[in-house]
Design an enzyme around this catalytic site. Structure first.
Site, mmCIF file in Angstrom:
data_model
loop_
_atom_site.group_PDB
_atom_site.id
_atom_site.type_symbol
_atom_site.label_atom_id
_atom_site.label_comp_id
_atom_site.label_asym_id
_atom_site.label_seq_id
_atom_site.Cartn_x
_atom_site.Cartn_y
_atom_site.Cartn_z
ATOM 1 N N GLN A 1 0.650 -11.484 -2.874
ATOM 2 C CA GLN A 1 -0.621 -11.392 -2.857
ATOM 3 C C GLN A 1 -1.309 -11.043 -3.993
ATOM 4 O O GLN A 1 -0.454 -10.301 -4.508
ATOM 5 C CB GLN A 1 -0.934 -10.178 -1.633
ATOM 6 C CG GLN A 1 -0.871 -10.593 -0.151
ATOM 7 C CD GLN A 1 -1.203 -9.810 0.982
ATOM 8 O OE1 GLN A 1 -0.884 -8.602 0.612
ATOM 9 N NE2 GLN A 1 -1.896 -9.949 1.948
ATOM 10 N N HIS B 1 -5.165 -1.840 -4.622
ATOM 11 C CA HIS B 1 -5.760 -0.737 -3.698
ATOM 12 C C HIS B 1 -6.336 -0.044 -5.101
ATOM 13 O O HIS B 1 -5.882 0.500 -5.982
ATOM 14 C CB HIS B 1 -4.232 -0.034 -3.213
ATOM 15 C CG HIS B 1 -3.579 -0.770 -2.462
ATOM 16 N ND1 HIS B 1 -2.472 -1.483 -2.569
ATOM 17 C CD2 HIS B 1 -3.997 -0.963 -1.100
ATOM 18 C CE1 HIS B 1 -1.922 -2.015 -1.621
ATOM 19 N NE2 HIS B 1 -3.215 -1.748 -0.425
ATOM 20 N N ARG C 1 7.561 -10.587 5.591
ATOM 21 C CA ARG C 1 7.366 -10.439 6.864
ATOM 22 C C ARG C 1 8.146 -11.397 7.900
ATOM 23 O O ARG C 1 8.350 -12.519 7.699
ATOM 24 C CB ARG C 1 5.747 -10.607 7.240
ATOM 25 C CG ARG C 1 5.064 -9.488 6.401
ATOM 26 C CD ARG C 1 3.686 -9.709 6.705
ATOM 27 N NE ARG C 1 2.896 -8.914 5.745
ATOM 28 C CZ ARG C 1 1.514 -8.603 5.668
ATOM 29 N NH1 ARG C 1 0.707 -9.505 6.510
ATOM 30 N NH2 ARG C 1 0.954 -7.796 4.786
ATOM 31 N N LYS D 1 -14.378 -1.970 7.498
ATOM 32 C CA LYS D 1 -13.971 -2.852 6.461
ATOM 33 C C LYS D 1 -15.208 -3.821 6.683
ATOM 34 O O LYS D 1 -16.058 -3.943 7.510
ATOM 35 C CB LYS D 1 -12.623 -3.524 7.242
ATOM 36 C CG LYS D 1 -12.765 -4.267 8.549
ATOM 37 C CD LYS D 1 -11.427 -4.935 9.011
ATOM 38 C CE LYS D 1 -11.573 -5.434 10.513
ATOM 39 N NZ LYS D 1 -10.257 -6.333 11.061
ATOM 40 N N HIS E 1 -8.406 -0.904 0.198
ATOM 41 C CA HIS E 1 -7.385 -2.188 0.347
ATOM 42 C C HIS E 1 -8.376 -3.431 -0.128
ATOM 43 O O HIS E 1 -9.301 -3.595 0.647
ATOM 44 C CB HIS E 1 -6.953 -2.428 1.797
ATOM 45 C CG HIS E 1 -6.138 -1.194 2.041
ATOM 46 N ND1 HIS E 1 -4.681 -1.275 2.221
ATOM 47 C CD2 HIS E 1 -6.433 -0.041 2.774
ATOM 48 C CE1 HIS E 1 -4.336 -0.069 2.586
ATOM 49 N NE2 HIS E 1 -5.385 0.793 3.062
ATOM 50 N N ASP F 1 -2.665 -8.552 -4.191
ATOM 51 C CA ASP F 1 -2.934 -7.276 -3.657
ATOM 52 C C ASP F 1 -3.333 -6.136 -4.638
ATOM 53 O O ASP F 1 -2.653 -5.953 -5.561
ATOM 54 C CB ASP F 1 -1.547 -6.780 -2.984
ATOM 55 C CG ASP F 1 -1.748 -5.826 -1.759
ATOM 56 O OD1 ASP F 1 -2.840 -5.692 -1.410
ATOM 57 O OD2 ASP F 1 -0.700 -5.341 -1.441
ATOM 58 N N CYS G 1 0.810 -1.107 0.144
ATOM 59 C CA CYS G 1 0.047 0.063 0.008
ATOM 60 C C CYS G 1 0.907 1.150 0.185
ATOM 61 O O CYS G 1 0.386 2.269 -0.533
ATOM 62 C CB CYS G 1 -1.109 -0.071 1.138
ATOM 63 S SG CYS G 1 -0.743 -0.964 2.558
#
Length: 717
Positions: free
Chosen positions: A462, A466, A444, A545, A592, A464, A415
């Protein structure tokens, strides 16, 4: 006096000193049962346990009772004015302020409800069933068949587990929540040199069921920081938690039997609601997940309101154990890990095929749903993470690198990088919504003890993305993401649940912005048409969320997809776009979202969900050609080439084994289609087709077979 006599007798037998009496509440008929949990052998092996039992627990119980008496006297002195309690169906019940409890209301409705209600919600706040109401309110009651009821039931069971562990081993309790996967609970504790294993489970379960038999009520008090520090002065772990609490934080302490624990609650009415209890496993853990801190031991447990459900769960675990993704992955030669790179997995050719298919599946949807793929750096100067807030809140979970006397970090999420992408040029409202998708590699720094197969790793990717959009576009974008998730999970054969997590107690941003966002999410969920629940106060501090939990074929729940609104990052990075002429510059809303979540984790879930039997479109072993004899091999190789040229994964068995053996080996290897060819098939240009797990077969031409493959692939079968 009865406690003192029992202790004195036990001490004489062990030739030890006689301890002072232990205080127990008047509702316990057999207080001596607590002392019985310290076996003679335990006292002999661990002489400090006796001192721990008599001094520490006695002190805690005395302090708890003293504070509880003061608070009860205070509440009794308050005016008990009439109050109105509104139930979900709109009906109204009467009660008295500071006197009536949700349990009283439940009893007034029906005996069955009172016997099954585990927890309540008062004006949107979870509330103990026996805690007095403080005024007019809306009231909801939850049983075990609700998420609120189950989570509370398992959290309370963690206290029962903690009580057994503390009484049995004199350990220092740390934390004991219900698990994030929503299946049971655990308790972390410090045991010194003692190592727990399955051999200890029987005595732990016995101690837990004794607590259950005693119907110990869960009692609650509110304490000051100083009082909390005094109660838990012997436990450095609890003291650390207390010292880290905000100054204005209300601190609550709960008691069940001899256990006095720091806990925000709430809890079930008493321990007798837990009719079935089992320990599942023991593992190591680090205090606060920090490998440089104390080494703890974690005991996992499960509990239910009846034995039948416990038996069903244990049977499900046995079934799941057969299909553990780590074992299946080894058997099918999909992936492996190595001590030289813990938490980062090696994907072998067949595993890579599945991995790529999952990525391709999502990328195809990106093309159709208006996403733009981007590639962002893997490493950033820590200044980026300071701007985003991750340096302050997430740094210990990052891999850090020094380059030319400057600190850099491998990215744990995409992000902040996407914020830089949005900000690299002047944006117009005409560009919004801007949907940026990134399969970048993430790292991580998970503790080594927390690493679990492909489901908890250090290196992963991911799906992922946005979405940067205007406030007026939030509802449509959220609905679009929900439709994307529904499409993907339907293909995988998952069922799923939706929850709207709303503004937490501590939040950033303006109240009206939150209210507008929650309203948009509510409308999007309603228009989506699926059943959903509200999860009051569980949103992230930076925005509300939608939580999506999937259930696989074994009825296990997983959190994979993500859908979160974020007002914080656009503000931190000062992102702007030019609105219509009269409005000047405006701040975008950031969404997200992920559908698969971690590709590694989704692959593991699917492997277990399908029990190793991959559907054709996702299978790394779609077909194998088995020649009946050496004479048929040239034709078998020709068939393989034709299928391969059409874009499918196909092998050929050129060994000299008998055809029955070849077919059997292909079935065990989970090939979807087994194509047997002999001299007859070579003459006619056909193949004898066997489908995995089916005894019958049919004869098909190569074009017909390829058309069949195409149809199955397009239908994601």
């Amino acid at each position: 006096m009865q406690c003192a006599k029992i202790l004195a007798t036990l001490s004489l037998k062990l030739r030890r000193f006689s301890p002072p009496p232990l205080l127990f509440p008047p509702h316990f008929q057999k207080p001596s049962s607590y002392l019985g949990r310290f076996s003679a052998m335990a006292l002999l092996d661990h002489p400090k346990d006796e001192e721990y039992l008599n001094k520490v627990i006695t002190k805690r119980v005395q302090l708890f009772q003293s504070i509880q008496s003061q608070q009860k006297a205070h509440f009794q002195s308050l005016p008990h004015d009439p109050i109105k309690v509104v139930l979900p169906d709109g009906s109204v019940k009467e009660g008295k302020k500071w006197e009536s409890s949700p349990m009283d209301i439940a009893k007034g409705i029906s005996k069955s409800l009172a016997n099954n209600a585990l927890i309540s919600m008062v004006n949107g706040v979870l509330w103990d069933m026996n805690r007095p109401l403080e005024g007019d309110c809306d009231l909801k009651l939850f049983t075990f068949d609700t998420d609120e009821g189950r989570d509370t039931f398992w959290h309370s069971s963690a206290h029962i587990l903690g009580q057994s562990l503390e009484m049995e081993y004199g350990c220092k309790l740390c934390i004991g929540p219900c698990t994030t996967r929503g299946e049971g609970f655990y308790y972390d504790a410090f045991y010194g040199d003692l190592g727990l294993n399955q051999d200890h489970f029987k005595s732990i379960e016995s101690g837990a069921m004794k607590a259950v038999a005693e119907k110990q009520p869960f009692e609650r008090i509110e304490v000051t920081k100083e009082q909390a520090l005094e109660i838990f002065s012997d436990n450095n772990f609890k003291v650390e938690i207390i010292n880290d609490l905000p100054v204005d934080k209300t601190i609550t302490v709960y008691r069940c039997g001899p256990l006095v624990d720091l806990c925000r609650g709430p809890h079930i009415p008493n321990t007798s609601f837990v009719k079935a209890f089992a320990c599942l496993k023991a593992s190591s853990a680090y205090w606060r997940g920090n490998k440089d801190r104390e080494s703890l031991q974690r005991v996992y447990g499960i509990s239910y309101p009846d034995q039948k459900r416990l038996k069903e769960y244990i049977e499900m675990l046995r079934e799941a154990e057969k299909y553990d993704h780590r074992e299946l992955g080894k058997k099918q030669e999909l992936f492996f890990n190595h001590a030289l790179s813990p938490g980062s997995w090696f994907f072998l050719p067949h595993g890579t095929r599945i991995y790529n298919k999952l990525v391709e599946f999502i990328k195809k949807q990106y093309w159709e749903r208006g996403y733009q793929e981007v590639i962002s750096p893997n490493m950033y100067n820590m200044k980026l993470w300071e701007t985003s807030g991750h340096a302050a809140n997430y740094k210990e979970n990052m891999f850090l690198i020094d380059i030319e006397k400057q600190e850099f970090g491998l990215k744990p999420m995409n992000c902040p990088g996407h914020c830089l992408m949005f900000d690299h040029k002047v944006r117009s409202y005409r560009e919004l919504p801007l949907r940026l998708a990134d399969f970048g590699v993430l790292h991580r720094n998970e503790a080594s003890g927390a690493l679990t197969g492909l489901t908890r790793v250090r290196r992963f990717q991911q799906d992922d993305a946005h979405i940067f959009c205007r406030e007026s576009q939030v509802k449509d974008e959220v609905r679009g993401v929900l439709e994307f998730i529904d499409y993907a999970y339907t293909v995988f054969g998952f069922t799923y649940e939706l929850k709207l997590s709303t503004r937490p107690e501590k939040y950033l941003g303006k109240l009206e912005t939150w209210e507008k966002a929650e309203s948009d999410l509510t409308e999007a969920l309603n228009e989506f048409g699926k059943t959903w629940q509200i999860n009051e106060g569980d949103g992230a501090f930076y925005g509300p969320k939608i939580d999506i939990s999937v259930s696989d074929a074994l009825k296990r729940k997983f959190q994979c997809a993500t859908l979160q609104l974020d007002f914080q990052l656009p503000d931190r990075f000062k992102l702007e776009y030019s609105a219509e002429e009269e409005n000047g510059m405006e701040r975008p809303v950031m969404i997200h979202r992920a559908v698969l979540g971690s590709v590694e984790r989704m692959l593991a879930i699917l492997l277990e969900h399908y029990k190793g039997k991959w559907p054709f479109w996702l299978s790394p072993r779609q077909a194998i050609v088995c020649p009946v004899s050496e004479k048929s091999q040239p034709y078998a190789l020709q068939v393989q080439d034709q299928i391969k040229q059409a874009g499918y994964y196909v092998d050929v068995d050129t060994t000299d084994r008998k055809i029955q053996k070849k077919v059997r080996e292909a079935q065990l290897a989970q090939f979807n289609f087994i194509l047997v060819v002999g001299e007859e098939e070579a003459k006619t240009g056909q193949v004898s087709v066997r489908v995995r797990d089916k005894a019958d077969h049919s004869v098909m031409s190569i074009p017909s077979l390829l058309q069949h493959f195409k149809e199955k692939t397009e239908a994601y079968q």
